[in-house]
Write an enzyme that holds these catalytic residues in place. Structure first.
Site, PDB file in Angstrom:
ATOM      1  N   ALA A 119       1.331  -1.303  -0.249  1.00  0.00           N
ATOM      2  CA  ALA A 119      -0.280  -0.336   0.310  1.00  0.00           C
ATOM      3  C   ALA A 119       0.903   0.722  -0.328  1.00  0.00           C
ATOM      4  O   ALA A 119       1.314   2.433  -0.611  1.00  0.00           O
ATOM      5  CB  ALA A 119      -0.971  -0.140   1.282  1.00  0.00           C
ATOM      6  N   TYR A 120       1.811   0.903   0.512  1.00  0.00           N
ATOM      7  CA  TYR A 120       2.885   1.912   0.902  1.00  0.00           C
ATOM      8  C   TYR A 120       3.924   2.541  -0.564  1.00  0.00           C
ATOM      9  O   TYR A 120       3.948   3.488  -1.127  1.00  0.00           O
ATOM     10  CB  TYR A 120       3.971   2.439   2.427  1.00  0.00           C
ATOM     11  CG  TYR A 120       4.396   3.394   2.413  1.00  0.00           C
ATOM     12  CD1 TYR A 120       3.415   4.685   2.552  1.00  0.00           C
ATOM     13  CD2 TYR A 120       6.194   2.676   2.514  1.00  0.00           C
ATOM     14  CE1 TYR A 120       4.834   5.535   2.704  1.00  0.00           C
ATOM     15  CE2 TYR A 120       6.778   4.376   2.905  1.00  0.00           C
ATOM     16  CZ  TYR A 120       6.171   5.375   3.135  1.00  0.00           C
ATOM     17  OH  TYR A 120       7.254   6.595   3.529  1.00  0.00           O
ATOM     18  N   ALA A 121       3.993   1.265  -1.178  1.00  0.00           N
ATOM     19  CA  ALA A 121       4.875   1.765  -1.599  1.00  0.00           C
ATOM     20  C   ALA A 121       4.362   2.172  -3.342  1.00  0.00           C
ATOM     21  O   ALA A 121       4.359   2.784  -3.776  1.00  0.00           O
ATOM     22  CB  ALA A 121       5.526   0.183  -2.602  1.00  0.00           C
TER      23      ALA A 121
END
Length: 255
Positions: free
Chosen positions: A160-162
């Protein structure tokens, strides 16, 4: 003419998420270079005031301003306050961090993936939109986006962060093309794993393994990232736009 040790004298910088970690180091570094700095925070007012005290102790000038940069109304009010208290923003450092759900992408609810991307993009969109009128009028401006190496070198359960940071980098690239003719540079600084108060929750064995994987065999600190931001904010980087500066100690060269 600015003094050699104060290359940003006369400039105003807004650093989002500047109460701790990389944002705090960037705020201090830009102030040391002569910029007046708006220290944005979301919740930790005391930490933000501490950053301002460090700036003022070093002979710099700044203000502390609260805003959730995911909210356009709060961003607009913050940027208006910067103009009133200091002057129009010349340098925007998009740094604010937003929590995300850790987990395998195929197991995450769509809402959590959407939320991570929306938080990153809305913060840059609202901050840039508020700062750009003055930059366009002055035919000059610097927008510096803090990303993460995970955008190009993902790790399990950090999808999700990537994805959110990858989208942020794509937006920054497009902005560089669109805003270049108006005299505004947009660049990305991409640090690898950095030792901050937040990252210290990782086991020491992991931190040492990361350090040893780098050709320079050193830990990466917020001040290392801040130096690259200060360079991009100055005139020596006047021909840099659409650039991605990797701060990794060489780990991006490793297989």
């Amino acid at each position: 003419m600015t003094a050699p040790d104060k290359p940003l004298e006369g400039k105003v910088a807004l650093v989002t998420g500047a109460s701790r970690g990389i944002g705090a180091a960037v705020a201090r570094r830009l102030a040391r270079a002569g910029a007046a700095v708006a220290v944005n925070y979301h919740q930790n007012k005391e930490a933000a005031l501490g950053v301002l005290r460090e700036i003022e102790t070093g002979g710099g000038r700044g203000v502390v301003l609260q805003a959730d940069v995911r909210r356009q109304d709060q961003v607009d009010s913050m940027v208006a306050a910067v103009k009133e208290k200091l002057s129009a923003v010349d340098i925007l450092v998009n740094n604010a961090y937003f929590p995300f759900q850790v987990g395998a992408l195929h197991e995450l609810p769509w809402e959590k993936l959407h939320e991570a991307v929306e938080h990153e993009l809305s913060a840059l969109h609202f901050c840039a939109k508020a700062c750009l009128p003055a930059m366009i009028e002055n035919k000059a401006g610097k927008i510096i986006v803090i990303s993460t190496r995970l955008a190009q070198q993902p790790l399990p359960k950090m999808g999700a962060y990537a994805a959110a940071k990858s989208a942020l980098e794509s937006i920054a690239n497009t902005m560089a093309i669109e805003l270049g003719p108006l005299g505004i540079a947009v660049n990305v600084v991409t640090p690898a794993f950095t030792l901050t108060d937040a990252s210290m929750i990782m086991p020491q064995a992991f931190r040492e393994r990361v350090k040893d994987s780098r050709p320079l065999k050193k830990h990466l600190y917020p001040e290392d990232v801040a130096g690259a931001v200060a360079f991009l904010a100055g005139e020596e980087a006047s021909m840099l736009t659409g650039s991605h500066i990797l701060i990794t100690g060489g780990s991006h060269l490793q297989l």
